[in-house]
Motif scaffolding. Structure first.
Motif, PDB file in Angstrom:
ATOM      1  N   UNK A   6       0.863  -1.174   0.000  1.00  0.00           N
ATOM      2  CA  UNK A   6       0.000   0.000   0.000  1.00  0.00           C
ATOM      3  C   UNK A   6       0.897   1.221   0.000  1.00  0.00           C
ATOM      4  N   UNK A   7       0.734   2.044  -1.021  1.00  0.00           N
ATOM      5  CA  UNK A   7       1.589   3.211  -1.187  1.00  0.00           C
ATOM      6  C   UNK A   7       0.737   4.415  -1.584  1.00  0.00           C
ATOM      7  N   UNK A   8       0.195   5.151  -0.591  1.00  0.00           N
ATOM      8  CA  UNK A   8      -0.589   6.340  -0.928  1.00  0.00           C
ATOM      9  C   UNK A   8       0.321   7.452  -1.453  1.00  0.00           C
ATOM     10  N   UNK A   9      -0.193   8.197  -2.434  1.00  0.00           N
ATOM     11  CA  UNK A   9       0.558   9.298  -3.027  1.00  0.00           C
ATOM     12  C   UNK A   9      -0.309  10.555  -2.975  1.00  0.00           C
ATOM     13  N   UNK A 101      -9.927  12.480  -4.199  1.00  0.00           N
ATOM     14  CA  UNK A 101      -9.313  11.185  -3.913  1.00  0.00           C
ATOM     15  C   UNK A 101      -9.483  10.270  -5.125  1.00  0.00           C
ATOM     16  N   UNK A 102      -8.377   9.786  -5.646  1.00  0.00           N
ATOM     17  CA  UNK A 102      -8.361   8.850  -6.761  1.00  0.00           C
ATOM     18  C   UNK A 102      -7.596   7.599  -6.317  1.00  0.00           C
ATOM     19  N   UNK A 103      -7.585   6.571  -7.131  1.00  0.00           N
ATOM     20  CA  UNK A 103      -6.875   5.336  -6.798  1.00  0.00           C
ATOM     21  C   UNK A 103      -5.846   5.039  -7.887  1.00  0.00           C
ATOM     22  N   UNK A 104      -4.742   4.422  -7.491  1.00  0.00           N
ATOM     23  CA  UNK A 104      -3.707   4.046  -8.457  1.00  0.00           C
ATOM     24  C   UNK A 104      -3.204   2.652  -8.143  1.00  0.00           C
ATOM     25  N   UNK A 105      -2.643   2.000  -9.153  1.00  0.00           N
ATOM     26  CA  UNK A 105      -1.949   0.740  -8.913  1.00  0.00           C
ATOM     27  C   UNK A 105      -0.782   0.625  -9.880  1.00  0.00           C
ATOM     28  N   UNK A 106       0.150  -0.248  -9.518  1.00  0.00           N
ATOM     29  CA  UNK A 106       1.400  -0.405 -10.253  1.00  0.00           C
ATOM     30  C   UNK A 106       1.589  -1.881 -10.548  1.00  0.00           C
ATOM     31  N   UNK A 107       1.784  -2.188 -11.837  1.00  0.00           N
ATOM     32  CA  UNK A 107       1.968  -3.582 -12.245  1.00  0.00           C
ATOM     33  C   UNK A 107       3.323  -3.772 -12.913  1.00  0.00           C
TER      34      UNK A 107
END
Length: 121
Positions: A6-9, A101-107
């Protein structure tokens, strides 16, 4: 169940979002990376921001800066860049002046398989 960091930015809408991320225990040399920003996590459709692997330090995307060794483990240094124009184009939510507030993910694509390694707000 997978282990995903979990990495909030947090970022300012009126400037580029540039973040330095260090991944301990993985050598990301030659690994395809992708990060996406969406209204909410795991929502289908086109992402608001779609970052790909880049090699130019001035380009929007995910760039492997380098890999060092620390205590016998590789540490990959990745720079994430979202240009100011992209930040300004993100949608507003709530009242004027409130944070959106938005959401992100890293693949990563490892051995031909996509794997999510981080996500957050």
């Amino acid at each position: 169940m997978s282990n995903v960091a979990t990495l909030p930015i947090e970022a300012d809408r009126y400037g580029a979002c540039v973040r330095q991320i260090y991944i301990r225990g993985m050598d990301l040399t030659g690994v395809a990376m992708r990060a996406q920003v969406r209204l909410m996590g795991d929502t289908p459709g086109k992402p608001l921001v779609d970052l790909q692997t880049v090699t130019n330090g001035n380009a929007e995307g995910l760039r492997l800066v380098g890999v060092d060794m620390s205590e016998g483990l590789p540490v990959s240094h990745v720079e994430m860049v979202i240009n100011e124009s992209t930040m300004e184009s993100l949608p507003y939510a709530g009242e004027l002046g409130e944070a959106t507030s938005l959401a992100w993910d890293w693949q990563l694509t490892l051995a031909g398989r996509k794997q999510r390694i981080a996500r957050g707000d």
